[in-house]
Write an enzyme that holds these catalytic residues in place. Sequence first.
Site, PDB file in Angstrom:
ATOM      1  N   GLY A 217       7.436  -8.542  31.742  1.00 25.67           N
ATOM      2  CA  GLY A 217       6.401  -9.535  31.990  1.00 25.67           C
ATOM      3  C   GLY A 217       5.389  -9.647  30.866  1.00 25.67           C
ATOM      4  N   ILE A 218       4.260 -10.257  31.198  1.00 25.23           N
ATOM      5  CA  ILE A 218       3.212 -10.544  30.230  1.00 25.23           C
ATOM      6  C   ILE A 218       2.155  -9.452  30.267  1.00 25.23           C
ATOM      7  CG2 ILE A 218       1.368 -12.170  29.645  1.00 25.23           C
ATOM      8  CD1 ILE A 218       3.172 -14.354  30.871  1.00 25.23           C
ATOM      9  N   GLY A 219       1.748  -8.965  29.108  1.00 24.79           N
ATOM     10  CA  GLY A 219       0.707  -7.950  29.044  1.00 24.79           C
ATOM     11  C   GLY A 219       1.121  -6.771  28.205  1.00 24.79           C
ATOM     12  N   MET A 221       1.417  -3.520  29.008  1.00 26.74           N
ATOM     13  CA  MET A 221       2.324  -2.553  29.604  1.00 26.74           C
ATOM     14  C   MET A 221       3.805  -2.932  29.444  1.00 26.74           C
ATOM     15  SD  MET A 221       3.284   0.111  31.078  1.00 26.74           S
ATOM     16  CE  MET A 221       1.674   0.849  31.259  1.00 26.74           C
ATOM     17  N   GLU A 242      10.739 -14.339  31.842  1.00 27.83           N
ATOM     18  CA  GLU A 242       9.739 -15.397  31.728  1.00 27.83           C
ATOM     19  C   GLU A 242       9.217 -15.442  30.294  1.00 27.83           C
ATOM     20  OE1 GLU A 242       5.910 -16.399  34.401  1.00 27.83           O
ATOM     21  OE2 GLU A 242       5.775 -14.482  33.340  1.00 27.83           O
TER      22      GLU A 242
END
Length: 293
Positions: A217-219, A221, A242
């Site tokens: 995902g986004i971020g 981590m 995504e």
Amino acid sequence: MLQDQYRQKLRTPEQAVQVVKSGDWVDYTTNVCFPPLLDAALAKRRDELTDVKIRGNLLFGPIQTVECDPSREHFLYNSWHCSAYERKLCDKGLCNYIPMVFRNVVPYYRHFLTVNVAMMCVPPMDKHGYFNLSCATGVARGILEKADVVILEVNERLPHILGGFDEFIHLSEVDYVVEGPHDPLPQFPVAKATEEDRRIAERIVPFVKDGATLQLGIGAMPNVVGSLLAQSDLKDLGMHTELCGDAYYQLYKAGKLTNARKTIHRNKGMAGIVFGSQDLYDWVDRNPFVTVA
């Protein structure tokens, strides 16, 4: 012929944004396809306009239409998915957050939403008259199709990303084209892992097997997890995600990402949007190994 049509549609940013009226819904699409020249030109019209509602997501700023109007009398900004910049706008009461599942963005536009003017950045037109939708391909076409007026801002720094589903728009479907100089694309390299990041990743990595397809995902981590997987003994990993960020590029450089064992779209990494470092933008540019849809 195409060049004649192109010149007929060419406008300055100030000329193009004259189509925006009070009460309109305006869309900026997403991430590095945000149109800074058009946004700045629209901000200059602040005192002429009221209740112009702007939608975007994962925009990294500055958004001049937002920052020039702290009273929100003229421009009301809304985001489907907040970047760190947009979260700060929310904290100041300058952004409305709209909860949304990424895969549902385009169906919502097609079935429920009004778009009076859509504007976004794209790479230069190709010889066939097509503009690639670049890092915004996952949502851009669905937004542009719904718009009454489509304005494209040409950004020569954007990568040309291959697709197979809605990754382009033809000049004949565009109302106005804007040109001008652009700063380098925003850079989001993988952050250095903290001790906490490493401990979390150590709990995740044992569950990843050879041939696994990854959605990161986004971020910070997810990028850290991906970079640590690049240092593992795993092989033949796949990408169906995504966001295509730098973690996937690191996996590819390490020889871990091959997409060879995927059960759908084998040998191709699938993504919806792209943003990261310049190395990432260079990697995805015209690369058949990466497909954005």
